[in-house]
Design a protein around this motif. Sequence first.
Motif, mmCIF file in Angstrom:
data_model
loop_
_atom_site.group_PDB
_atom_site.id
_atom_site.type_symbol
_atom_site.label_atom_id
_atom_site.label_comp_id
_atom_site.label_asym_id
_atom_site.label_seq_id
_atom_site.Cartn_x
_atom_site.Cartn_y
_atom_site.Cartn_z
ATOM 1 N N GLN A 62 -0.109 -1.566 5.955
ATOM 2 C CA GLN A 62 -1.308 -2.372 5.703
ATOM 3 C C GLN A 62 -2.465 -1.108 5.631
ATOM 4 N N ARG A 63 -3.651 -1.980 5.585
ATOM 5 C CA ARG A 63 -4.785 -1.079 5.449
ATOM 6 C C ARG A 63 -4.790 -0.062 6.906
ATOM 7 N N ASN A 64 -4.668 -0.553 7.793
ATOM 8 C CA ASN A 64 -4.713 0.290 8.901
ATOM 9 C C ASN A 64 -3.450 0.246 9.680
ATOM 10 N N GLY A 65 -2.187 0.268 8.736
ATOM 11 C CA GLY A 65 -1.058 0.210 9.471
ATOM 12 C C GLY A 65 -0.273 1.372 9.248
ATOM 13 N N GLN A 66 0.831 1.409 9.772
ATOM 14 C CA GLN A 66 1.734 2.672 9.929
ATOM 15 C C GLN A 66 2.354 2.964 8.632
ATOM 16 N N LEU A 67 2.767 4.261 8.327
ATOM 17 C CA LEU A 67 3.401 4.589 7.412
ATOM 18 C C LEU A 67 5.078 4.416 7.714
ATOM 19 N N ASP A 68 5.797 3.229 7.324
ATOM 20 C CA ASP A 68 6.933 3.171 8.016
ATOM 21 C C ASP A 68 8.219 3.541 7.038
ATOM 22 N N TYR A 69 7.995 3.671 6.104
ATOM 23 C CA TYR A 69 9.030 4.285 5.098
ATOM 24 C C TYR A 69 8.577 5.559 4.268
ATOM 25 N N TRP A 70 9.509 6.442 4.553
ATOM 26 C CA TRP A 70 8.937 7.980 3.859
ATOM 27 C C TRP A 70 10.094 8.236 2.891
ATOM 28 N N TYR A 125 0.841 -1.122 0.159
ATOM 29 C CA TYR A 125 0.074 0.016 -0.033
ATOM 30 C C TYR A 125 0.976 1.286 0.033
ATOM 31 N N MET A 126 0.520 2.061 -0.842
ATOM 32 C CA MET A 126 1.653 3.565 -1.169
ATOM 33 C C MET A 126 0.641 4.602 -0.890
ATOM 34 N N SER A 127 1.099 5.608 -0.114
ATOM 35 C CA SER A 127 0.607 6.841 0.092
ATOM 36 C C SER A 127 1.312 8.068 -0.185
ATOM 37 N N VAL A 137 1.494 11.989 1.203
ATOM 38 C CA VAL A 137 1.282 12.913 2.182
ATOM 39 C C VAL A 137 1.585 14.402 1.863
ATOM 40 N N ARG A 138 1.111 15.215 2.290
ATOM 41 C CA ARG A 138 1.773 16.575 1.824
ATOM 42 C C ARG A 138 1.656 17.370 3.227
ATOM 43 N N GLN A 139 2.652 18.355 3.116
ATOM 44 C CA GLN A 139 2.649 19.362 4.310
ATOM 45 C C GLN A 139 2.826 20.758 3.941
ATOM 46 N N ALA A 140 1.721 21.569 3.763
ATOM 47 C CA ALA A 140 2.049 23.183 3.434
ATOM 48 C C ALA A 140 2.921 23.820 4.484
ATOM 49 N N PRO A 141 3.540 24.817 3.916
ATOM 50 C CA PRO A 141 4.589 25.570 4.800
ATOM 51 C C PRO A 141 4.103 25.922 6.151
ATOM 52 N N GLY A 142 4.823 25.459 7.164
ATOM 53 C CA GLY A 142 4.400 25.755 8.711
ATOM 54 C C GLY A 142 3.058 25.120 9.055
ATOM 55 N N LYS A 143 2.805 24.109 8.204
ATOM 56 C CA LYS A 143 1.405 23.317 8.692
ATOM 57 C C LYS A 143 1.595 21.938 9.089
ATOM 58 N N GLY A 144 0.544 21.129 9.301
ATOM 59 C CA GLY A 144 0.921 19.728 9.833
ATOM 60 C C GLY A 144 0.624 18.943 8.723
ATOM 61 N N LEU A 145 0.926 17.485 8.966
ATOM 62 C CA LEU A 145 0.822 16.668 7.708
ATOM 63 C C LEU A 145 -0.592 16.294 7.446
ATOM 64 N N GLU A 146 -0.909 16.069 6.082
ATOM 65 C CA GLU A 146 -2.156 15.979 5.593
ATOM 66 C C GLU A 146 -2.202 14.926 4.640
ATOM 67 N N TRP A 147 -2.959 13.837 4.758
ATOM 68 C CA TRP A 147 -2.901 12.379 3.713
ATOM 69 C C TRP A 147 -3.359 12.919 2.768
ATOM 70 N N VAL A 148 -3.122 12.691 1.348
ATOM 71 C CA VAL A 148 -3.551 12.964 0.156
ATOM 72 C C VAL A 148 -4.268 11.915 -0.532
ATOM 73 N N SER A 149 -3.560 10.577 -0.815
ATOM 74 C CA SER A 149 -4.191 9.544 -1.468
ATOM 75 C C SER A 149 -3.407 8.395 -1.093
ATOM 76 N N VAL A 150 -4.016 7.079 -1.317
ATOM 77 C CA VAL A 150 -3.452 5.902 -1.252
ATOM 78 C C VAL A 150 -3.844 4.917 -2.534
ATOM 79 N N ILE A 151 -2.932 4.283 -2.715
ATOM 80 C CA ILE A 151 -3.172 2.963 -3.767
ATOM 81 C C ILE A 151 -2.797 1.730 -2.966
ATOM 82 N N TYR A 152 -3.845 0.633 -2.974
ATOM 83 C CA TYR A 152 -3.859 -0.609 -2.364
ATOM 84 C C TYR A 152 -2.791 -1.490 -3.429
#
Lengths: 108, 118
Positions: B100-108, B33-35, B37-52
């Motif tokens: 996995q579906r409810n899993g952690q984002l382990d490599y960035w 599963y690949m996601s 994630v984006r981060q606007a300047p000075g803001k927090g993390l925002e998930w964008v999309s995933v492909i299973y």
Amino acid sequence: SYVLTQPPSVSVAPGKTARITCGGNNVGNEGVHWYQQRPGQAPILVIYYDSARPSGIPERFSGSNSGDTATLTISRVEAGDEADYYCQVWDSSSDHVIFGGGTKLTVL
Amino acid sequence: EVQLVESGGGLVQPGGSLRLSCAVSGFSVSGNYMSWVRQAPGKGLEWVSVIYSGGSTYYADSVKDRFTISRDNSKNTLYLQMNSLTAEDTAVYYCARQYQRNGQLDYWGQGTLVTVSS
């Protein structure tokens, strides 16, 4: 959609214990993951599935999750722990990844 | 060794398009599963999309119908096609493996900066 709430900031003296909370409706029923992000760097995973630690993460980092609150605990805080911390869950109703707003940890 | 390397960011005018790439080594994009994630300047993390791994795709409401996630198994590369860009899309974009579906984002990856401005 599901919302995770974190305090914007937490401050702690070196050597003390920092606790960062992540609130959500029945979040205790979800698997919560925690990330550390230092300025200008990509996030790194520090806790997964509530309390598991990836290899390479110090034992000083621990996690718990019950009821409506998950907690990241950092013991014997060091200057190098100063960073932003994010909690994360997966929303099964939408197949979306959800992040908390993040908490800035300041080491005094 | 696992590596994720994003590319394709840059300056684009409002209303324009951009395609981001994430070249992966150390594991198979198609089997994970690949996601994004984006981060606007000075803001927090925002998930964008995933492909299973099975090919299903999901998007944040903020990008749905404008962004498309895809992968090229032969190149072991993940993509994000971004159309109708606005200033609100300005951010560092990260690709990450979702265990996995409810899993952690382990490599960035290290991230690539997208700036939408005239």
